[in-house]
Write a protein that holds these residues in place. Structure first.
Motif, PDB file in Angstrom:
ATOM      1  N   HIS A 130      -9.062  -2.054  -9.512  1.00 33.06           N
ATOM      2  CA  HIS A 130      -8.950  -2.279  -7.894  1.00 33.06           C
ATOM      3  C   HIS A 130     -10.404  -2.220  -7.819  1.00 33.06           C
ATOM      4  CE1 HIS A 130      -7.254  -3.391  -4.070  1.00 33.06           C
ATOM      5  NE2 HIS A 130      -7.790  -2.974  -3.559  1.00 33.06           N
ATOM      6  N   HIS A 144       0.752  -1.324   0.292  1.00 38.33           N
ATOM      7  CA  HIS A 144      -0.026   0.024   0.290  1.00 38.33           C
ATOM      8  C   HIS A 144       0.985   1.110   0.079  1.00 38.33           C
ATOM      9  CE1 HIS A 144      -3.019  -3.027   1.398  1.00 38.33           C
ATOM     10  NE2 HIS A 144      -3.543  -2.378   0.809  1.00 38.33           N
ATOM     11  N   ASP A 196      -1.765  -0.825  -4.219  1.00 33.56           N
ATOM     12  CA  ASP A 196      -3.122  -0.567  -4.238  1.00 33.56           C
ATOM     13  C   ASP A 196      -3.474   0.430  -3.601  1.00 33.56           C
ATOM     14  OD1 ASP A 196      -3.169  -4.215  -4.533  1.00 33.56           O
ATOM     15  OD2 ASP A 196      -4.061  -4.467  -3.282  1.00 33.56           O
ATOM     16  N   ASP A 197      -4.445   0.798  -4.463  1.00 37.45           N
ATOM     17  CA  ASP A 197      -5.492   1.671  -4.524  1.00 37.45           C
ATOM     18  C   ASP A 197      -5.097   3.011  -4.179  1.00 37.45           C
ATOM     19  OD1 ASP A 197      -6.691  -0.636  -3.190  1.00 37.45           O
ATOM     20  OD2 ASP A 197      -6.671   0.401  -0.785  1.00 37.45           O
ATOM     21  N   HIS A 253     -14.483  -0.916  -4.118  1.00 39.47           N
ATOM     22  CA  HIS A 253     -13.560  -1.152  -3.229  1.00 39.47           C
ATOM     23  C   HIS A 253     -14.355  -2.348  -2.422  1.00 39.47           C
ATOM     24  CE1 HIS A 253     -10.107  -3.129  -0.718  1.00 39.47           C
ATOM     25  NE2 HIS A 253      -9.390  -2.347  -0.818  1.00 39.47           N
TER      26      HIS A 253
HETATM   27 ZN    ZN Z   1      -7.553  -2.515  -1.870  1.00 41.18          ZN
END
Ligand code: ZN
Length: 426
Positions: free
Chosen positions: A302, A112, A189-190, A306
């Motif tokens: 993604h 992350h 991610d994100d 979420h």
């Molecule tokens: Zn995520």
């Protein structure tokens, strides 16, 4: 995702003064290609070494990044001694390189956003325990990169592993590397820079400075800095110093949601309808995305919200996919990569079929990524899809590795050496 507040998170982290200058160095490094200057133009007419210098440098970079055919094509018309020497080296490297065996799965590590200032992230507030469990610090990430490089890992794209043939079947492709080099995929991610992270010692967006992608980071004194404060700029700086860490310039995958915007810009027409700068933010996000692609990064969906694709209904998956398609794809451009939020795959290990797969396939996704930290690598090629498991590199796993409970990470780095002492003691 927002971390669930965990009560009783312990303690004040040690104040650590970050060696920020060391981090930023890569961002200000010189471009790798020498440019011919006006004063050398007349010499160049008679001296092939000078005239051919820039092309030799390009060929060396291509060869360092294992694209031997491109290097040889660049060198083919050249006559200078340096060019001839390099051509001989490249031919030898090509002769001794080997294709990575297809029956040996490729590992995939994901992260992350990085914690730049542990003292502010691990301050005991509602988000502190989440940071400690699910994220790594900038210092930890740099140690991981150095170890991967020292152990012969080379960053590849999922598209290097396999691609669709003329009849839309996924087929393995050869990854050709010298002996002792091992392909690996890296992702983040994100990458939306959640609003709730403000003031917690993380970067706030990805931005452009002098044509390069940098992070914007507000330090504890309120000074805004631009540099290598998150995964992409840190990897870019590392590869600039170590070009052979990247296979043909490929860096990794940035997996984007949509509901919080992308790359630090509040770009959602649904969520940020009242953002007066929506159009400008979307345009800026696209410029940053274009520059990231130029640097060798790829984008994945993604999901927009979420969501948990294992439990979501077909209708919800359809609506979510449509939103990502409408709000994020115009910024990232086309992608066939899908990274499951929470690692929640639509199927177990059985090959894909059914209504949910039909939705994801209709939106163009062919490469799918779940989470499995129990083994170094897992992948499955079936029909027109490739699935690959990813290992989460975060506080939970680092502590598990450092205590000896888990052994999977040892292949990549020594968790005890990586674990940041600025983390809260448990
Ligand atoms: Zn995520």
């Amino acid at each position: 995702m927002r971390f669930r507040a965990v009560r009783g998170a312990r303690g004040t982290a040690l104040a650590v003064v970050l060696a920020v200058c060391a981090v930023v160095t890569g961002c200000t490094a010189q471009p790798s290609m020498p440019k011919p200057s006006a004063t050398t133009a007349s010499t160049a007419a008679v001296d092939p070494s000078v005239r051919e210098g820039p092309t030799v440098a390009r060929a060396r970079l291509a060869s360092d990044q294992y694209d031997y055919d491109r290097a040889l094509a660049l060198l083919q018309p050249l006559v200078s001694p340096a060019a001839l020497r390099l051509a001989a080296e490249v031919r030898e490297a090509k002769r001794t390189a080997r294709a990575w065996p297809h029956d040996s799965a490729v590992s995939h590590l994901f992260f992350h956003s990085l914690i730049v200032d542990p003292a502010r992230a691990f301050d005991g507030d509602a988000d502190a325990a989440g940071y400690d469990d699910y994220m790594v610090t900038l210092a930890e990430f740099q140690k991981v990169l150095r170890s991967l490089y020292a152990r012969g890992f080379v960053l590849v794209s999922p598209h290097d592993l396999a691609s669709l043939d003329g009849s839309h079947r996924m087929r393995y492709r050869p990854i050709v590397l010298p002996r002792g080099r091992t392909p690996i995929v890296l992702s983040q991610d994100d990458v939306d820079y959640y609003r709730h992270q403000e003031g917690d010692g993380l970067a706030s967006d990805l931005a452009l400075r002098g044509g390069r992608v940098v992070s914007t980071y507000r330090d504890r004194n309120g000074t805004t800095r631009f540099g290598a404060y998150d995964v992409a700029p840190v990897v870019d700086a590392f590869v600039q110093q170590h070009p052979d860490f990247s296979y043909r310039g490929h860096k990794g995958v940035l997996a984007l949601t949509g509901y919080e915007g992308v790359l630090g810009y509040r770009t959602s027409a649904i969520r940020d309808a009242r953002n007066p700068h929506l159009a400008a933010d979307r345009a800026q996000a696209k410029r940053v995305a274009d520059a990231l692609k130029q640097e060798g990064w790829e984008f994945a969906s993604h999901s927009w919200g979420h969501i948990d694709d294992t439990t979501a209904s077909v209708g919800r998956l359809q609506r979510d996919s449509a939103r990502w398609n409408a709000e994020v794809r115009p910024i990232t451009g086309p992608t066939d990569l899908y990274v499951y939020p929470f690692g929640a795959d639509i199927s177990g290990v059985a090959p894909y079929s059914g209504a949910k797969y039909a939705v994801l396939e209709r939106y163009g996704f062919r490469y799918f990524f779940g989470i499995d930290g129990s083994q170094p690598a897992w992948q499955q090629l079936h029909g027109s899809s490739l699935r690959q498991a990813r290992i989460d590199i975060d506080g939970i796993r680092l502590r598990g590795g450092a205590s000896g409970r888990e052994t999977v990470l040892r292949r990549f780095f020594d968790p005890r050496a990586v674990l940041d002492r600025a983390r809260p003691r448990r």
